[in-house]
Design a protein around this motif. Structure first.
Motif, PDB file in Angstrom:
ATOM      1  N   SER A 140       0.440  -1.423  -0.234  1.00  0.00           N
ATOM      2  CA  SER A 140       0.066  -0.332   0.246  1.00  0.00           C
ATOM      3  C   SER A 140       0.713   1.792  -0.326  1.00  0.00           C
ATOM      4  O   SER A 140       0.685   2.132   0.093  1.00  0.00           O
ATOM      5  CB  SER A 140      -1.015   0.049   1.285  1.00  0.00           C
TER       6      SER A 140
ATOM      7  N   ILE B  92       7.713   1.026  -1.771  1.00  0.00           N
ATOM      8  CA  ILE B  92       8.349  -0.084  -2.658  1.00  0.00           C
ATOM      9  C   ILE B  92       7.530  -0.897  -2.784  1.00  0.00           C
ATOM     10  O   ILE B  92       7.701  -1.412  -4.443  1.00  0.00           O
ATOM     11  CB  ILE B  92      10.235  -0.377  -2.294  1.00  0.00           C
TER      12      ILE B  92
ATOM     13  N   ASN C  22      -1.270  -6.936  -0.531  1.00  0.00           N
ATOM     14  CA  ASN C  22      -1.600  -7.124   0.650  1.00  0.00           C
ATOM     15  C   ASN C  22      -1.112  -5.771   1.409  1.00  0.00           C
ATOM     16  O   ASN C  22       0.069  -4.904   1.314  1.00  0.00           O
ATOM     17  CB  ASN C  22      -0.068  -8.379   1.560  1.00  0.00           C
TER      18      ASN C  22
ATOM     19  N   VAL D  32       1.776  -9.650   8.180  1.00  0.00           N
ATOM     20  CA  VAL D  32       2.424 -11.035   7.107  1.00  0.00           C
ATOM     21  C   VAL D  32       3.449 -11.850   8.898  1.00  0.00           C
ATOM     22  O   VAL D  32       3.570 -13.138   8.698  1.00  0.00           O
ATOM     23  CB  VAL D  32       3.914 -10.438   6.319  1.00  0.00           C
TER      24      VAL D  32
ATOM     25  N   ALA E 205       7.175  -6.544   2.552  1.00  0.00           N
ATOM     26  CA  ALA E 205       7.080  -6.004   3.864  1.00  0.00           C
ATOM     27  C   ALA E 205       7.636  -5.905   5.200  1.00  0.00           C
ATOM     28  O   ALA E 205       8.241  -6.425   5.176  1.00  0.00           O
ATOM     29  CB  ALA E 205       5.429  -6.746   4.510  1.00  0.00           C
TER      30      ALA E 205
ATOM     31  N   SER F 175      15.396  -7.482   0.492  1.00  0.00           N
ATOM     32  CA  SER F 175      16.248  -6.784   1.573  1.00  0.00           C
ATOM     33  C   SER F 175      16.731  -5.958   1.980  1.00  0.00           C
ATOM     34  O   SER F 175      15.801  -4.495   2.145  1.00  0.00           O
ATOM     35  CB  SER F 175      16.955  -7.894   0.606  1.00  0.00           C
TER      36      SER F 175
ATOM     37  N   TYR G  36      17.520  -4.153  12.437  1.00  0.00           N
ATOM     38  CA  TYR G  36      16.741  -4.372  11.250  1.00  0.00           C
ATOM     39  C   TYR G  36      18.065  -5.124  10.620  1.00  0.00           C
ATOM     40  O   TYR G  36      18.010  -5.616   9.822  1.00  0.00           O
ATOM     41  CB  TYR G  36      16.604  -2.816  11.226  1.00  0.00           C
TER      42      TYR G  36
ATOM     43  N   LYS H  28      17.647  -8.167   8.193  1.00  0.00           N
ATOM     44  CA  LYS H  28      18.624  -8.350   7.165  1.00  0.00           C
ATOM     45  C   LYS H  28      19.154  -9.071   6.799  1.00  0.00           C
ATOM     46  O   LYS H  28      19.096 -10.239   5.509  1.00  0.00           O
ATOM     47  CB  LYS H  28      18.506  -6.927   6.489  1.00  0.00           C
TER      48      LYS H  28
ATOM     49  N   GLY I 167      19.065   0.479  -2.225  1.00  0.00           N
ATOM     50  CA  GLY I 167      20.338   1.161  -1.060  1.00  0.00           C
ATOM     51  C   GLY I 167      18.796   2.636  -0.465  1.00  0.00           C
ATOM     52  O   GLY I 167      17.698   2.146   0.269  1.00  0.00           O
ATOM     53  N   ALA I 168      19.454   4.004  -0.131  1.00  0.00           N
ATOM     54  CA  ALA I 168      17.951   4.603  -0.551  1.00  0.00           C
ATOM     55  C   ALA I 168      17.683   5.367  -1.357  1.00  0.00           C
ATOM     56  O   ALA I 168      17.757   5.758  -2.408  1.00  0.00           O
ATOM     57  CB  ALA I 168      19.053   6.245  -0.117  1.00  0.00           C
ATOM     58  N   ILE I 169      16.003   4.967  -0.761  1.00  0.00           N
ATOM     59  CA  ILE I 169      14.696   5.054  -1.688  1.00  0.00           C
ATOM     60  C   ILE I 169      14.522   5.766  -1.311  1.00  0.00           C
ATOM     61  O   ILE I 169      13.760   5.919   0.246  1.00  0.00           O
ATOM     62  CB  ILE I 169      14.221   3.592  -2.362  1.00  0.00           C
TER      63      ILE I 169
ATOM     64  N   ILE J  34       9.458   4.894   5.303  1.00  0.00           N
ATOM     65  CA  ILE J  34      10.477   4.441   6.106  1.00  0.00           C
ATOM     66  C   ILE J  34      11.583   5.257   6.879  1.00  0.00           C
ATOM     67  O   ILE J  34      11.921   5.227   7.479  1.00  0.00           O
ATOM     68  CB  ILE J  34      10.735   2.717   5.882  1.00  0.00           C
TER      69      ILE J  34
HETATM   70  P1  NAD Z   1       7.178   1.824   3.926  1.00  0.00           P
HETATM   71  O1  NAD Z   1       7.721   2.056   5.481  1.00  0.00           O
HETATM   72  O2  NAD Z   1       6.422   2.279   2.861  1.00  0.00           O
HETATM   73  O3  NAD Z   1       6.608   0.015   3.371  1.00  0.00           O
HETATM   74  C1  NAD Z   1       6.708  -0.483   4.387  1.00  0.00           C
HETATM   75  C2  NAD Z   1       5.315  -1.854   4.152  1.00  0.00           C
HETATM   76  O4  NAD Z   1       5.192  -2.802   5.232  1.00  0.00           O
HETATM   77  C3  NAD Z   1       4.545  -0.720   4.515  1.00  0.00           C
HETATM   78  O5  NAD Z   1       3.006  -0.879   3.460  1.00  0.00           O
HETATM   79  C4  NAD Z   1       3.651  -1.356   5.890  1.00  0.00           C
HETATM   80  O6  NAD Z   1       2.204  -0.829   6.169  1.00  0.00           O
HETATM   81  C5  NAD Z   1       4.031  -3.186   5.332  1.00  0.00           C
HETATM   82  N1  NAD Z   1       3.977  -2.994   6.422  1.00  0.00           N
HETATM   83  C6  NAD Z   1       4.712  -2.935   7.498  1.00  0.00           C
HETATM   84  N2  NAD Z   1       4.701  -4.441   9.159  1.00  0.00           N
HETATM   85  C7  NAD Z   1       3.566  -5.071   8.539  1.00  0.00           C
HETATM   86  C8  NAD Z   1       2.693  -6.524   8.513  1.00  0.00           C
HETATM   87  N3  NAD Z   1       2.822  -6.616   9.624  1.00  0.00           N
HETATM   88  N4  NAD Z   1       2.156  -6.817   7.574  1.00  0.00           N
HETATM   89  C9  NAD Z   1       1.799  -6.538   6.267  1.00  0.00           C
HETATM   90  N5  NAD Z   1       2.429  -5.362   5.900  1.00  0.00           N
HETATM   91  C10 NAD Z   1       3.128  -4.787   6.761  1.00  0.00           C
HETATM   92  O7  NAD Z   1       8.745   1.497   2.961  1.00  0.00           O
HETATM   93  P2  NAD Z   1       9.460   1.099   2.628  1.00  0.00           P
HETATM   94  O8  NAD Z   1      11.055   1.711   1.828  1.00  0.00           O
HETATM   95  O9  NAD Z   1       8.754   1.345   1.001  1.00  0.00           O
HETATM   96  O10 NAD Z   1       9.709  -0.244   2.683  1.00  0.00           O
HETATM   97  C11 NAD Z   1       9.785  -1.829   2.052  1.00  0.00           C
HETATM   98  C12 NAD Z   1      10.762  -2.736   2.107  1.00  0.00           C
HETATM   99  O11 NAD Z   1      11.835  -2.135   1.335  1.00  0.00           O
HETATM  100  C13 NAD Z   1      10.692  -2.951   3.640  1.00  0.00           C
HETATM  101  O12 NAD Z   1      11.148  -4.522   3.862  1.00  0.00           O
HETATM  102  C14 NAD Z   1      12.369  -2.162   4.064  1.00  0.00           C
HETATM  103  O13 NAD Z   1      12.688  -2.973   4.916  1.00  0.00           O
HETATM  104  C15 NAD Z   1      13.173  -2.247   2.525  1.00  0.00           C
HETATM  105  N6  NAD Z   1      14.038  -1.235   2.070  1.00  0.00           N
HETATM  106  C16 NAD Z   1      14.021  -0.002   2.383  1.00  0.00           C
HETATM  107  C17 NAD Z   1      14.449   0.759   1.776  1.00  0.00           C
HETATM  108  C18 NAD Z   1      14.139   2.704   1.392  1.00  0.00           C
HETATM  109  O14 NAD Z   1      15.726   3.537   1.692  1.00  0.00           O
HETATM  110  N7  NAD Z   1      13.642   3.083   1.774  1.00  0.00           N
HETATM  111  C19 NAD Z   1      15.950   0.769   1.086  1.00  0.00           C
HETATM  112  C20 NAD Z   1      16.233  -0.651   1.385  1.00  0.00           C
HETATM  113  C21 NAD Z   1      15.474  -1.743   2.483  1.00  0.00           C
END
Ligand code: NAD
Length: 279
Positions: free
Chosen positions: A28, A31, A49, A78, A105, A163, A177, A181, A208-210, A214
């Motif tokens: 929702s 990423i 989901n 999840v 997630a 990851s 965290y 990972k 990396g940084a997106i 979060i």
């Molecule tokens: P985000 O917070 O937008 O997305 C995380 C999503 O996971 C949210 O939609 C949240 O509601 C969902 N979530 C959390 N707990 C949950 C649960 N118990 N059940 C189902 N859904 C759940 O942030 P994002 O950056 O889009 O993160 C997505 C993934 O990317 C994560 O695994 C994060 O660790 C990874 N990541 C992000 C970055 C970045 O720079 N943004 C970098 C490396 C990895």
């Protein structure tokens, strides 16, 4: 035994995942949202989901439908076994099967190590690691039940874990965290080793940084952005779409010989940027 390589469709993005169904967790926002949209644009039907934002999830599903694919939203935590089992059951009931799982997630609960509570630890490990295990287990069960679908994909199923560069880079103040990972990295590789002979492909993407919710604090002010750029040789933040497109390709038969790999998408963050000026 001779197993032929894939007969690939033309590199037409609509045909990449034609006829396949993908389930994306945490779809929702951020990423996961971008991955769900990219898989839909690549021709897949998508199960979106979410855990807490039905309106945002529905908007993602509606955008996929407006592109001509089927989409449905499913609420599930999840980390909760019953909810994950129910989510996969409803996905199979409504869409017939699942060809692609993107276990995306994730969450952060940051604290200095000596102040980190058990609740902080469990919250992150439960979503990032236990959640990945539960979703991947349901996906593998479905892939084994169904077997290959010739003409749809040469693999019998694909799993992509989201990851992070923190499966490689240690992260002070975020020990839970980084541990999640790092654990996910060997979950992915061990699972890939275990199920590859069933033609199930298991891989990770490591952003990396997106620019997502979060890590808003890391990019939302000019000062924070300038600080962040010290860690990024390519000198810009990544956008969620860039991760979405990579995931669509990795899920497709164009990536059929990629097994047990982590695709790093980080503008060079893992290149030891402290050594840019010679070290
Ligand atoms: P985000 O917070 O937008 O997305 C995380 C999503 O996971 C949210 O939609 C949240 O509601 C969902 N979530 C959390 N707990 C949950 C649960 N118990 N059940 C189902 N859904 C759940 O942030 P994002 O950056 O889009 O993160 C997505 C993934 O990317 C994560 O695994 C994060 O660790 C990874 N990541 C992000 C970055 C970045 O720079 N943004 C970098 C490396 C990895």
């Amino acid at each position: 035994m001779h197993v032929p390589g894939p007969v690939l469709p033309a590199l037409n993005s609509q045909a990449l995942l034609k006829g396949q169904t993908a389930l994306v967790t945490g779809a929702s926002s951020g990423i996961g949202r971008a991955i769900a949209l990219a898989l839909g644009a690549a021709g897949a039907d998508v199960i979106v989901n979410y855990v807490a934002s039905p309106a945002d999830a529905e908007a993602v599903a509606e955008a996929i439908r407006s592109g001509g694919r089927r989409a449905m939203t499913v609420q599930a935590d999840v980390a909760n076994e019953e909810q994950v089992l129910a989510m996969f059951a409803s996905a199979v009931r409504e869409f017939g099967t699942v060809d692609i799982l993107v276990s995306n997630a994730g969450r952060e609960c940051n604290a200095p190590f000596h102040e980190m509570s058990v609740a902080d630890w469990d919250a992150v490990i439960n979503v990032n690691l236990r959640g990945a295990f539960l979703c991947a287990r349901s996906a593998v069960r479905e892939f084994l039940r169904r077997g290959a679908r010739p003409g749809i994909s040469v693999a019998a199923g694909k799993i992509i874990f989201t990851s992070s560069v923190h499966e490689i880079i240690p992260w002070a103040g975020h020990v839970n965290y980084a541990a999640s990972k790092g654990g996910l990295m060997l979950l992915m590789k061990s699972l890939a080793q275990e199920v590859s002979d069933k033609r199930i492909r298991v891989n990770s993407i490591a952003p990396g940084a997106i620019r997502t919710p979060i890590n808003t604090a890391a990019w939302s002010t000019p000062e924070a952005y300038a600080d962040l750029m010290k860690l990024v040789p390519y000198k810009r933040i990544g956008e969620p779409d860039e991760v979405g497109r990579a995931a669509a390709w990795l899920a497709s038969d164009f990536a059929d010989y990629i097994v047990g790999a982590t695709l790093v998408i980080d503008g060079g963050m893992t290149l030891y940027p402290g050594f840019e000026s010679g070290g």
